[in-house]
Design a protein around this motif. Structure first.
Motif, PDB file in Angstrom:
ATOM      1  N   LEU A  95       0.836  -1.202   0.000  1.00 24.86           N
ATOM      2  CA  LEU A  95       0.000   0.000   0.000  1.00 24.86           C
ATOM      3  C   LEU A  95       0.870   1.251   0.000  1.00 24.86           C
ATOM      4  O   LEU A  95       0.646   2.183  -0.785  1.00 24.86           O
ATOM      5  N   ILE A  96       1.863   1.246   0.863  1.00 24.44           N
ATOM      6  CA  ILE A  96       2.730   2.416   0.978  1.00 24.44           C
ATOM      7  C   ILE A  96       3.488   2.654  -0.320  1.00 24.44           C
ATOM      8  O   ILE A  96       3.639   3.795  -0.771  1.00 24.44           O
ATOM      9  N   ILE A  97       3.961   1.586  -0.931  1.00 26.73           N
ATOM     10  CA  ILE A  97       4.672   1.732  -2.201  1.00 26.73           C
ATOM     11  C   ILE A  97       3.770   2.376  -3.246  1.00 26.73           C
ATOM     12  O   ILE A  97       4.195   3.219  -4.034  1.00 26.73           O
ATOM     13  N   GLU A  98       2.509   2.010  -3.223  1.00 28.82           N
ATOM     14  CA  GLU A  98       1.553   2.596  -4.166  1.00 28.82           C
ATOM     15  C   GLU A  98       1.385   4.096  -3.909  1.00 28.82           C
ATOM     16  O   GLU A  98       1.324   4.902  -4.847  1.00 28.82           O
ATOM     17  N   ILE A  99       1.307   4.463  -2.662  1.00 27.80           N
ATOM     18  CA  ILE A  99       1.212   5.885  -2.328  1.00 27.80           C
ATOM     19  C   ILE A  99       2.472   6.609  -2.785  1.00 27.80           C
ATOM     20  O   ILE A  99       2.408   7.693  -3.383  1.00 27.80           O
ATOM     21  N   ASP A 100       3.622   6.010  -2.505  1.00 28.02           N
ATOM     22  CA  ASP A 100       4.881   6.606  -2.941  1.00 28.02           C
ATOM     23  C   ASP A 100       4.884   6.844  -4.440  1.00 28.02           C
ATOM     24  O   ASP A 100       5.307   7.900  -4.917  1.00 28.02           O
ATOM     25  N   ALA A 101       4.421   5.857  -5.169  1.00 24.48           N
ATOM     26  CA  ALA A 101       4.433   5.958  -6.621  1.00 24.48           C
ATOM     27  C   ALA A 101       3.571   7.120  -7.091  1.00 24.48           C
ATOM     28  O   ALA A 101       3.983   7.908  -7.950  1.00 24.48           O
ATOM     29  N   SER A 102       2.398   7.248  -6.505  1.00 23.02           N
ATOM     30  CA  SER A 102       1.530   8.351  -6.947  1.00 23.02           C
ATOM     31  C   SER A 102       2.147   9.688  -6.571  1.00 23.02           C
ATOM     32  O   SER A 102       2.005  10.672  -7.286  1.00 23.02           O
ATOM     33  N   LEU A 103       2.867   9.702  -5.462  1.00 21.40           N
ATOM     34  CA  LEU A 103       3.549  10.939  -5.066  1.00 21.40           C
ATOM     35  C   LEU A 103       4.614  11.321  -6.084  1.00 21.40           C
ATOM     36  O   LEU A 103       4.752  12.501  -6.441  1.00 21.40           O
ATOM     37  N   LEU A 104       5.356  10.335  -6.540  1.00 23.23           N
ATOM     38  CA  LEU A 104       6.386  10.615  -7.544  1.00 23.23           C
ATOM     39  C   LEU A 104       5.763  11.133  -8.823  1.00 23.23           C
ATOM     40  O   LEU A 104       6.300  12.032  -9.470  1.00 23.23           O
ATOM     41  N   ASN A 118       4.143  15.275   5.190  1.00 28.34           N
ATOM     42  CA  ASN A 118       3.920  13.957   5.781  1.00 28.34           C
ATOM     43  C   ASN A 118       3.977  12.845   4.743  1.00 28.34           C
ATOM     44  O   ASN A 118       4.486  11.765   5.012  1.00 28.34           O
ATOM     45  N   LEU A 119       3.463  13.134   3.572  1.00 24.41           N
ATOM     46  CA  LEU A 119       3.528  12.129   2.518  1.00 24.41           C
ATOM     47  C   LEU A 119       4.972  11.913   2.067  1.00 24.41           C
ATOM     48  O   LEU A 119       5.388  10.799   1.790  1.00 24.41           O
ATOM     49  N   TRP A 120       5.715  13.016   2.015  1.00 24.74           N
ATOM     50  CA  TRP A 120       7.099  12.905   1.595  1.00 24.74           C
ATOM     51  C   TRP A 120       7.923  12.112   2.610  1.00 24.74           C
ATOM     52  O   TRP A 120       8.806  11.337   2.261  1.00 24.74           O
ATOM     53  N   ASN A 121       7.628  12.339   3.866  1.00 20.26           N
ATOM     54  CA  ASN A 121       8.298  11.546   4.900  1.00 20.26           C
ATOM     55  C   ASN A 121       7.998  10.066   4.728  1.00 20.26           C
ATOM     56  O   ASN A 121       8.860   9.221   4.930  1.00 20.26           O
ATOM     57  N   LEU A 122       6.765   9.782   4.381  1.00 19.37           N
ATOM     58  CA  LEU A 122       6.407   8.390   4.122  1.00 19.37           C
ATOM     59  C   LEU A 122       7.307   7.814   3.036  1.00 19.37           C
ATOM     60  O   LEU A 122       7.851   6.715   3.177  1.00 19.37           O
ATOM     61  N   LEU A 123       7.481   8.585   1.976  1.00 21.00           N
ATOM     62  CA  LEU A 123       8.287   8.116   0.853  1.00 21.00           C
ATOM     63  C   LEU A 123       9.726   7.833   1.258  1.00 21.00           C
ATOM     64  O   LEU A 123      10.299   6.828   0.859  1.00 21.00           O
ATOM     65  N   PHE A 124      10.304   8.710   2.066  1.00 16.15           N
ATOM     66  CA  PHE A 124      11.734   8.560   2.323  1.00 16.15           C
ATOM     67  C   PHE A 124      12.066   7.918   3.659  1.00 16.15           C
ATOM     68  O   PHE A 124      13.192   7.509   3.888  1.00 16.15           O
ATOM     69  N   GLU A 125      11.107   7.807   4.532  1.00 13.99           N
ATOM     70  CA  GLU A 125      11.423   7.206   5.821  1.00 13.99           C
ATOM     71  C   GLU A 125      10.950   5.770   5.918  1.00 13.99           C
ATOM     72  O   GLU A 125      11.384   5.029   6.789  1.00 13.99           O
ATOM     73  N   HIS A 126      10.063   5.421   5.027  1.00 16.92           N
ATOM     74  CA  HIS A 126       9.602   4.036   5.063  1.00 16.92           C
ATOM     75  C   HIS A 126      10.683   3.109   4.532  1.00 16.92           C
ATOM     76  O   HIS A 126      11.252   3.354   3.482  1.00 16.92           O
ATOM     77  N   ARG A 127      10.950   2.047   5.267  1.00 16.56           N
ATOM     78  CA  ARG A 127      11.919   1.048   4.818  1.00 16.56           C
ATOM     79  C   ARG A 127      11.225  -0.276   4.628  1.00 16.56           C
ATOM     80  O   ARG A 127      10.450  -0.709   5.481  1.00 16.56           O
ATOM     81  N   LEU A 128      11.536  -0.903   3.528  1.00 11.40           N
ATOM     82  CA  LEU A 128      11.008  -2.245   3.325  1.00 11.40           C
ATOM     83  C   LEU A 128      11.661  -3.206   4.306  1.00 11.40           C
ATOM     84  O   LEU A 128      12.795  -2.994   4.717  1.00 11.40           O
ATOM     85  N   PRO A 129      10.940  -4.233   4.699  1.00 12.11           N
ATOM     86  CA  PRO A 129      11.562  -5.277   5.522  1.00 12.11           C
ATOM     87  C   PRO A 129      12.729  -5.890   4.767  1.00 12.11           C
ATOM     88  O   PRO A 129      12.701  -5.948   3.534  1.00 12.11           O
ATOM     89  N   PRO A 130      13.733  -6.342   5.486  1.00 11.15           N
ATOM     90  CA  PRO A 130      14.932  -6.880   4.841  1.00 11.15           C
ATOM     91  C   PRO A 130      14.584  -7.997   3.864  1.00 11.15           C
ATOM     92  O   PRO A 130      13.801  -8.878   4.176  1.00 11.15           O
ATOM     93  N   GLY A 131      15.176  -7.933   2.683  1.00  5.67           N
ATOM     94  CA  GLY A 131      14.909  -8.962   1.680  1.00  5.67           C
ATOM     95  C   GLY A 131      13.912  -8.506   0.641  1.00  5.67           C
ATOM     96  O   GLY A 131      14.019  -8.880  -0.520  1.00  5.67           O
ATOM     97  N   GLU A 132      12.941  -7.698   1.063  1.00  2.00           N
ATOM     98  CA  GLU A 132      11.947  -7.204   0.117  1.00  2.00           C
ATOM     99  C   GLU A 132      12.568  -6.166  -0.810  1.00  2.00           C
ATOM    100  O   GLU A 132      13.471  -5.433  -0.422  1.00  2.00           O
TER     101      GLU A 132
END
Lengths: 202, 202
Positions: free
Chosen positions: B58-67, B103-117
């Motif tokens: 879900l977050i990746i999708e939000i990030d994408a729309s932000l970009l 806040n959306l931008w923070n989501l984009l740059f502060e969110h980390r995928l779990p290791p391996g993903e």
DNA sequence: GATTGTAATTGAACGATGTTCAATATATTT
DNA sequence: AAATATATTGAACATCGTTCAATTACAATC
């Protein structure tokens, strides 16, 4: 069970910090949980709260010691003369340190305090003295009267190097291979400093 | 209750995305939880997993729309001529966009995928076309044969601007007031470009 | 040495979190 | 009308950080 005298309050503090660092090094900062921490030192989770107000306080303490170690790593050997060589050497030591302490470094830069919380006052001088090293080497490029410009350059270079190292480390932007980070930093220093020289004519 | 026909699968996807964005805008990305999200759209938490594999997706999708929106914001008006003016305008639009979507931008740059993903393949082109805008403006500074140098500069500037905006936004380093970020970026562009000009003599 | 006070330690509990899944009820197809 | 497929739920699971009454050991006092 209660009131064992296995460790003094101070020893326990150090135990917790050491165990927390181990966990972060081994598993990344997502692996750091109170229960795992407690299990590793042979105490209960509650005991950690006797020594740290909460997990954020613990993390800040780890961050602080990391900054101290970075300062150590960066100042342990004398820097070469000349602005560019000194700055590049600094940046190189910084990048090497970050690479050698990847998980801990991620902890430092990825951990966010809950909204409203602020870093303790004693935290900032640890950063400032790192910036001061850069400033010292940058000052010859500027007119003595233009202290603001020096400050700007220091912060800009710090943020720039941080940005490069950060994007290289997370791979999130697929921009920079970890090897290429140093190349980019050298490029930044070479051209930025050349630009400052050209624009300031000193 | 089961199998209401209130929304198609597609509508539900969009509902979830919209609600998630609202929550992040209002409360920051720590406020985004499955249960809160579910409550806002009037479905159960489990339903979200019918439409997204997990919260990271879900977050990746939000990030994408932000970009996509950043691309829109940066290209909606023509850029001024000249390397420095164009780059500064780009940077300014970038910073304004980040400030308007903190806040959306923070989501984009502060969110980390779990290791391996890893990020999905379709994610990276959204970044590349942003870099391409910068590259187009930077190319006149370099010899045609030196494509590697242009690529380096683009990535370096991107990472540098990101580093400045990031440190300014989080305040974690107490380095930069939010107002000062633009000053630093202008300084970076002015002096870096001047340095490239001086070193490349074009 | 006995009594009191103080401080450390625990384990259970609380309210969250993301995620899974059997049960169920509705659409759709046969 | 029967059979199949799919959307939806609510409860459950395993976590998480944090709190706190109860317990116990040590220190101070008498």
């Amino acid at each position: 069970m209660a009131r064992r005298a296995d460790h003094t309050r101070d020893e326990l503090t150090k135990l917790v910090l050491a165990a927390a660092r181990e966990i972060v090094v081994e598993e990344g900062f997502r692996g750091l949980t109170t229960r795992k921490l407690a299990a590793r030192i042979g105490y209960s989770a509650g005991s950690i709260y006797n020594v740290f107000h909460n997990i954020d306080a613990l993390i800040i303490e780890i961050d602080a010691s990391l900054l101290d170690e970075l300062f150590e790593a960066v100042t342990s050997e004398p820097l070469p003369g000349g602005v560019e060589p000194a700055l590049k050497a600094l940046a190189r030591r910084y990048v090497v340190f970050v690479q050698n302490n990847q998980n801990l470094w991620n902890l430092l830069f990825e951990h966010r305090l809950p909204p409203g919380e602020v870093l303790p006052d004693w935290y900032y001088p640890k950063l400032e003295r790192l910036l001061a090293i850069v400033e010292e080497r940058l000052r010859p490029l500027f007119d003595d009267s233009d202290a603001a410009a020096v400050g700007r350059s220091v912060r800009l270079l710090w943020a720039g190097v941080h940005g490069i190292a950060s994007l290289a480390g997370t791979g999130k932007l697929k921009i920079i291979s970890s090897d290429g980070a140093m190349e980019l930093i050298d490029d930044l220093i070479d051209n930025y400093v050349a630009g400052v020289r050209a624009n300031n004519r000193i």
